[in-house]
Design a protein around this motif. Structure first.
Motif, PDB file in Angstrom:
ATOM      1  N   LYS A  31       0.857  -1.190   0.000  1.00  0.00           N
ATOM      2  CA  LYS A  31       0.000   0.000   0.000  1.00  0.00           C
ATOM      3  C   LYS A  31       0.887   1.232   0.000  1.00  0.00           C
ATOM      4  O   LYS A  31       2.072   1.165   0.320  1.00  0.00           O
ATOM      5  N   ARG A  32       0.265   2.361  -0.276  1.00  0.00           N
ATOM      6  CA  ARG A  32       0.975   3.640  -0.215  1.00  0.00           C
ATOM      7  C   ARG A  32       1.367   3.941   1.231  1.00  0.00           C
ATOM      8  O   ARG A  32       0.600   3.691   2.160  1.00  0.00           O
ATOM      9  N   ASP A  33       2.552   4.471   1.408  1.00  0.00           N
ATOM     10  CA  ASP A  33       3.037   4.949   2.710  1.00  0.00           C
ATOM     11  C   ASP A  33       3.125   3.875   3.788  1.00  0.00           C
ATOM     12  O   ASP A  33       2.947   4.164   4.972  1.00  0.00           O
ATOM     13  N   VAL A  34       3.353   2.638   3.395  1.00  0.00           N
ATOM     14  CA  VAL A  34       3.626   1.577   4.375  1.00  0.00           C
ATOM     15  C   VAL A  34       4.988   0.980   4.049  1.00  0.00           C
ATOM     16  O   VAL A  34       5.445   1.036   2.903  1.00  0.00           O
ATOM     17  N   PRO A  35       5.656   0.416   5.049  1.00  0.00           N
ATOM     18  CA  PRO A  35       6.969  -0.183   4.780  1.00  0.00           C
ATOM     19  C   PRO A  35       6.878  -1.319   3.761  1.00  0.00           C
ATOM     20  O   PRO A  35       5.851  -2.009   3.672  1.00  0.00           O
ATOM     21  N   THR A  88      14.435   0.718   2.039  1.00  0.00           N
ATOM     22  CA  THR A  88      14.438   2.177   2.113  1.00  0.00           C
ATOM     23  C   THR A  88      14.310   2.799   0.727  1.00  0.00           C
ATOM     24  O   THR A  88      13.676   3.837   0.559  1.00  0.00           O
ATOM     25  N   LEU A  89      14.901   2.138  -0.281  1.00  0.00           N
ATOM     26  CA  LEU A  89      14.953   2.694  -1.631  1.00  0.00           C
ATOM     27  C   LEU A  89      13.734   2.328  -2.470  1.00  0.00           C
ATOM     28  O   LEU A  89      13.584   2.809  -3.585  1.00  0.00           O
ATOM     29  N   ARG A 126      10.391  11.196  -2.463  1.00  0.00           N
ATOM     30  CA  ARG A 126      10.314  10.487  -1.172  1.00  0.00           C
ATOM     31  C   ARG A 126      11.700  10.163  -0.628  1.00  0.00           C
ATOM     32  O   ARG A 126      11.848   9.895   0.559  1.00  0.00           O
ATOM     33  N   MET A 127      12.706  10.175  -1.477  1.00  0.00           N
ATOM     34  CA  MET A 127      14.061   9.864  -1.017  1.00  0.00           C
ATOM     35  C   MET A 127      14.605  10.931  -0.085  1.00  0.00           C
ATOM     36  O   MET A 127      15.487  10.669   0.724  1.00  0.00           O
ATOM     37  N   GLU A 128      14.055  12.142  -0.138  1.00  0.00           N
ATOM     38  CA  GLU A 128      14.453  13.192   0.816  1.00  0.00           C
ATOM     39  C   GLU A 128      14.048  12.789   2.231  1.00  0.00           C
ATOM     40  O   GLU A 128      14.802  12.979   3.182  1.00  0.00           O
ATOM     41  N   ASP A 129      12.845  12.228   2.364  1.00  0.00           N
ATOM     42  CA  ASP A 129      12.391  11.761   3.680  1.00  0.00           C
ATOM     43  C   ASP A 129      13.122  10.487   4.096  1.00  0.00           C
ATOM     44  O   ASP A 129      13.501  10.330   5.255  1.00  0.00           O
ATOM     45  N   ALA A 130      13.310   9.586   3.164  1.00  0.00           N
ATOM     46  CA  ALA A 130      13.911   8.292   3.473  1.00  0.00           C
ATOM     47  C   ALA A 130      15.396   8.394   3.823  1.00  0.00           C
ATOM     48  O   ALA A 130      15.875   7.717   4.733  1.00  0.00           O
TER      49      ALA A 130
END
Length: 166
Positions: A31-35, A88-89, A126-130
């Motif tokens: 899903k979106r926004d889940v690990p 993470t990526l 999203r890589m900025e947050d990750a």
């Protein structure tokens, strides 16, 4: 991408790889926004994507995203981390042993599935947050490859990635 003629000097160079690659890790984004969920194997469905991945059924040219294991330490170093976990990526498959950029426009077997490299897999915001500030730029040039699934099949951890002749 148009490949040079197979019988040209450049075509022969581009078709020569040092060895087959190998699947090191597989992950799904349910899903979106889940690990991401690490899995040992996954069914790749032709024209659809990976069963259990939220992008299954979307754009056929991005049915699977791959990243090179050899690039993970570079991304970690460039983003100021000791190491970066594959999840993470947010790529589906981590492979080692061959340069993924060489698979753009080429067909290859990944486990039982037949894939075709379509385009580079550029990083997203999203890589900025990750990864923290500069994470996007740390991944530029290391984001991997997108591939379409031409024939369904199972992909397992430690499966070979074998490039097919043109």
């Amino acid at each position: 991408m148009t490949l040079p003629p197979a019988d040209s000097a450049l075509g022969r160079l581009m078709a020569t790889l040092p060895r087959p690659g190998r699947v090191e890790w597989i992950g799904l984004r349910p899903k979106r926004d889940v690990p991401m969920q690490e899995v040992e194997h996954v069914l790749a469905q032709a024209g659809l994507g990976l069963v259990g991945d939220r992008y299954a059924g979307g754009s056929g040219k991005r049915g699977v995203t791959l990243i090179q294991a050899e690039h993970l330490p570079a991304i970690a170093a460039l983003s100021g981390h000791a190491q970066v976990a594959p999840a993470t990526l947010r790529r589906n498959v981590v492979v080692s042993g061959l340069p993924l950029v060489a698979l753009k426009g080429r067909r290859f077997r990944l486990g039982d599935a037949l894939l075709e490299g379509t385009e580079e897999c550029d990083p997203c915001s999203r890589m900025e947050d990750a990864l923290g500030p500069g994470g996007y730029n740390a991944m530029r040039g290391h984001g991997g490859l997108c591939a379409r699934i031409l024939e369904s099949g199972t992909i397992r951890r430690l499966d070979a990635l074998v490039v097919l002749p043109d």
